[in-house]
Design a protein around this motif. Sequence first.
Motif, PDB file in Angstrom:
ATOM      1  N   ILE A  11      55.938  41.850  23.506  1.00  0.00           N
ATOM      2  CA  ILE A  11      56.368  43.245  23.325  1.00  0.00           C
ATOM      3  C   ILE A  11      56.552  43.914  24.687  1.00  0.00           C
ATOM      4  O   ILE A  11      57.552  44.609  24.928  1.00  0.00           O
ATOM      5  N   GLU A  12      55.618  43.658  25.586  1.00  0.00           N
ATOM      6  CA  GLU A  12      55.712  44.231  26.940  1.00  0.00           C
ATOM      7  C   GLU A  12      56.971  43.746  27.653  1.00  0.00           C
ATOM      8  O   GLU A  12      57.635  44.511  28.357  1.00  0.00           O
ATOM      9  N   ASP A  13      57.329  42.466  27.434  1.00  0.00           N
ATOM     10  CA  ASP A  13      58.509  41.876  28.080  1.00  0.00           C
ATOM     11  C   ASP A  13      59.795  42.182  27.327  1.00  0.00           C
ATOM     12  O   ASP A  13      60.872  41.712  27.710  1.00  0.00           O
ATOM     13  N   ASN A  14      59.678  42.949  26.247  1.00  0.00           N
ATOM     14  CA  ASN A  14      60.850  43.360  25.457  1.00  0.00           C
ATOM     15  C   ASN A  14      61.619  42.156  24.901  1.00  0.00           C
ATOM     16  O   ASN A  14      62.847  42.077  24.975  1.00  0.00           O
ATOM     17  N   ILE A  16      63.500  40.517  22.511  1.00  0.00           N
ATOM     18  CA  ILE A  16      64.290  41.093  21.422  1.00  0.00           C
ATOM     19  C   ILE A  16      64.091  40.340  20.109  1.00  0.00           C
ATOM     20  O   ILE A  16      63.904  40.951  19.051  1.00  0.00           O
ATOM     21  N   ILE A  17      64.120  39.024  20.157  1.00  0.00           N
ATOM     22  CA  ILE A  17      63.988  38.237  18.928  1.00  0.00           C
ATOM     23  C   ILE A  17      62.606  38.417  18.324  1.00  0.00           C
ATOM     24  O   ILE A  17      62.456  38.591  17.102  1.00  0.00           O
ATOM     25  N   TYR A  66      65.749  46.653  17.153  1.00  0.00           N
ATOM     26  CA  TYR A  66      66.781  45.705  17.549  1.00  0.00           C
ATOM     27  C   TYR A  66      67.399  45.027  16.330  1.00  0.00           C
ATOM     28  O   TYR A  66      66.742  44.802  15.320  1.00  0.00           O
ATOM     29  N   MET A  67      68.673  44.668  16.472  1.00  0.00           N
ATOM     30  CA  MET A  67      69.370  43.922  15.428  1.00  0.00           C
ATOM     31  C   MET A  67      69.720  42.543  15.963  1.00  0.00           C
ATOM     32  O   MET A  67      70.328  42.414  17.026  1.00  0.00           O
ATOM     33  N   PHE A 162      75.149  44.144  17.306  1.00  0.00           N
ATOM     34  CA  PHE A 162      73.921  43.366  17.431  1.00  0.00           C
ATOM     35  C   PHE A 162      73.429  43.268  18.872  1.00  0.00           C
ATOM     36  O   PHE A 162      74.204  43.293  19.821  1.00  0.00           O
ATOM     37  N   ASP A 163      72.102  43.159  18.982  1.00  0.00           N
ATOM     38  CA  ASP A 163      71.464  43.089  20.296  1.00  0.00           C
ATOM     39  C   ASP A 163      71.246  41.654  20.765  1.00  0.00           C
ATOM     40  O   ASP A 163      71.145  41.389  21.957  1.00  0.00           O
ATOM     41  N   GLU A 164      71.131  40.730  19.809  1.00  0.00           N
ATOM     42  CA  GLU A 164      70.870  39.332  20.161  1.00  0.00           C
ATOM     43  C   GLU A 164      71.424  38.427  19.072  1.00  0.00           C
ATOM     44  O   GLU A 164      71.640  38.859  17.932  1.00  0.00           O
ATOM     45  N   PHE A 165      71.646  37.170  19.445  1.00  0.00           N
ATOM     46  CA  PHE A 165      72.237  36.187  18.531  1.00  0.00           C
ATOM     47  C   PHE A 165      71.407  34.907  18.580  1.00  0.00           C
ATOM     48  O   PHE A 165      71.040  34.448  19.667  1.00  0.00           O
TER      49      PHE A 165
END
Length: 205
Positions: A11-14, A16-17, A66-67, A162-165
Motif C-alpha cells: 500500500i505504501e508503494d502504491n 496498483i494491482i 484503481y481500475m 484503466f490504471d493497470e493491465f
Amino acid sequence: SRYRDYFYKQIEDNNIIFIAELNKIINLLGVTNVYLGCHCSPKPCHGDVIKEFIEEQMVNRTLPKYMVLECSSRGDKRFSALYARLKIFGKEDTIENHYQLAKRFGDEEPPESFEDAKGKRATHFNIKGVDYNIDLFPQFYHLMWLIYLDKNPHLVEFLMKFDEFTDMFKGDSKVCQADSIRIYIKEGREALKEQCKEFIKEARG
C-alpha cells in the motif's frame, strides 16, 4: 509479522494491482458477505491482517480506487490474443494463431495449429516465406497489438479508463498482451512502435 509488513509495504508503494484487489473485496462487502480463507487459521494469519484493514476501510476509506483490466480469456476477451483478430500480411486470424503458426523448429515441418507450437521454443520464425531471427519474435507480437489497437480506436478509448493491465496466464513468457496494451495506453502508440522498429525494418527489406 512479516506478512503485515509486506501487506502495508504494498500500500505504501502504491502497488496498483494489490490495491485494486483490496478494492474488489471492499466493493463486494457492499452487496454480499465475504469469506476469507487461510491455511494458518485458527492461528493468527494473513486473513486477520486483511480483515483488520478492510474493516478500517469500511469506516474511513482512504484507498485510491484503481481500475485494473484482466486482458485474457478469463477477462475481457477483446484483449485476449485467443480472440483478438486482425489481418496481417494478407491473412486474417487471431493474434495467437498468427504468433504460434509463425514459429519454426529447425528443419521440422511448420506447425499446422497453434496447439502444435504453443509452449515450444522456436529456433526462428517465418512470415510469408521469409525467415527471421528469433530475437525479433517479441517485436512481431508487439506489432500485431499495435495494428489491432490502431484499427479499433473505440477499444483504445475504453482502455484509457484503466490504471493497470494484467494477464493471469503470462507465466515466464517473453510476450504478453497486457504488456503490449500497457505500453500503448500508458506510454503512447509511438512507444509501442519503437518496440517493433527492428522487425519493421527487416520486414520492409
